[in-house]
Design a protein around this motif. Structure first.
Motif, PDB file in Angstrom:
ATOM      1  N   TYR A 171       0.860  -1.183   0.000  1.00  0.00           N
ATOM      2  CA  TYR A 171       0.000   0.000   0.000  1.00  0.00           C
ATOM      3  C   TYR A 171       0.899   1.236   0.000  1.00  0.00           C
ATOM      4  CZ  TYR A 171       1.221  -0.006   4.948  1.00  0.00           C
ATOM      5  OH  TYR A 171       1.915  -0.023   6.128  1.00  0.00           O
ATOM      6  N   ALA A 172       0.379   2.339  -0.524  1.00  0.00           N
ATOM      7  CA  ALA A 172       1.147   3.588  -0.593  1.00  0.00           C
ATOM      8  C   ALA A 172       0.979   4.345   0.721  1.00  0.00           C
ATOM      9  CB  ALA A 172       0.676   4.440  -1.764  1.00  0.00           C
ATOM     10  N   ALA A 173       2.014   4.316   1.542  1.00  0.00           N
ATOM     11  CA  ALA A 173       1.951   4.985   2.838  1.00  0.00           C
ATOM     12  C   ALA A 173       2.579   6.374   2.729  1.00  0.00           C
ATOM     13  CB  ALA A 173       2.690   4.159   3.889  1.00  0.00           C
ATOM     14  N   GLU A 174       1.828   7.392   3.184  1.00  0.00           N
ATOM     15  CA  GLU A 174       2.362   8.759   3.168  1.00  0.00           C
ATOM     16  C   GLU A 174       3.337   8.954   4.322  1.00  0.00           C
ATOM     17  OE1 GLU A 174      -0.903  11.606   1.041  1.00  0.00           O
ATOM     18  OE2 GLU A 174      -1.086  11.305   3.209  1.00  0.00           O
ATOM     19  N   VAL A 175       4.387   9.675   4.054  1.00  0.00           N
ATOM     20  CA  VAL A 175       5.377  10.014   5.074  1.00  0.00           C
ATOM     21  C   VAL A 175       5.687  11.502   4.948  1.00  0.00           C
ATOM     22  CG1 VAL A 175       6.375   7.702   4.940  1.00  0.00           C
ATOM     23  CG2 VAL A 175       7.408   9.573   3.632  1.00  0.00           C
TER      24      VAL A 175
END
Length: 241
Positions: A171-175
């Motif tokens: 999944y594309a995790a925001e940081v």
């Protein structure tokens, strides 16, 4: 308006010259024994016109000098205000000097590319991996407003990360990446938000940064974005050219 000013000056000077010429002509007419009534009337009228035009000319010059003085004062005040703003920005920017020192002292051998499994582990438990140095790709980064960090000479960048080996996360995790900067200047986005940058460059910049940027990051814990806690937080150490 320089052209309008020059036209008015020429008009007034021409009026003075014509009126003066009328006085001289009237005097000559008197000497040549022309009808005294006509000659005296010409002298009087020409003299009055010359005086009026000379007075008007003086008023024009005074008004122009006044306008020039007001304009010059406005320019000087604007320059002084801008100098104060730049000095305030520089004072804020100096507060983040520690990040520049951290970059200078960073050991290249400590930074290693991470695969999907390792990056997922870091993003799932940031506090456990605090201080870990990684090399990843930052995708579609965007400026993030954060007043507390701006006051410390820092700017924040919201992005998603991906491994450098071409693998992908589940999944594309925001940081969040932390860089040195102020509201009008962030090093990572130095183009359009630079204090000397132009807003028309924004479109080109957006196209350029929608791709990947390979970055060296140092895990720093977590932060809160839009009320969401636990967002992984990294210090931006280097951007590969």
């Amino acid at each position: 308006m320089p052209i309008l000013h020059e036209f008015r000056v020429v008009l007034v000077v021409a009026g003075v010259v014509i009126a003066t010429g009328g006085v001289i002509a009237a005097i000559v007419a008197l000497r040549k024994k022309a009808p005294k009534g006509v000659a005296i009337t010409g002298v009087a009228l020409s003299g009055v016109i010359a005086l009026v035009m000379s007075g008007f000319f003086a008023l024009v010059l005074i008004e122009e000098n006044r306008a020039d003085a007001l304009y010059q004062r406005a320019v000087e005040e604007a320059a002084a205000q801008r100098a104060e703003e730049l000095a305030a920005e520089a004072a804020i920017f100096e507060k983040s000097e520690w990040l520049e020192d951290a970059r200078a002292n960073a050991k290249e051998s400590d930074f290693v590319p991470v695969g999907a499994t390792q990056l997922t582990a870091i993003l799932n438990d940031p506090e456990r991996h605090e201080g870990q140095d990684i090399i990843v790709d930052a995708l579609m980064p965007a400026p993030l407003m954060a007043e507390a960090e701006e006051a410390e000479g820092l700017c924040m960048i919201l992005t998603t990360l991906s491994p450098t080996d071409g693998s992908s996360l589940e999944y594309a995790a925001e940081v969040v990446m932390v860089d040195r900067g102020i509201p009008t200047h962030c090093e990572f986005f130095q183009g359009p938000v630079d204090r000397e940058g132009a807003t028309e460059e924004l479109t080109d910049w957006a196209g350029e940064y929608r791709g990947e940027s390979r970055v060296w990051l140092s895990m720093s814990g977590t932060t809160t974005v839009d009320g969401v806690d636990g967002i992984p937080l990294f210090h931006l150490i280097r951007v590969e050219e």
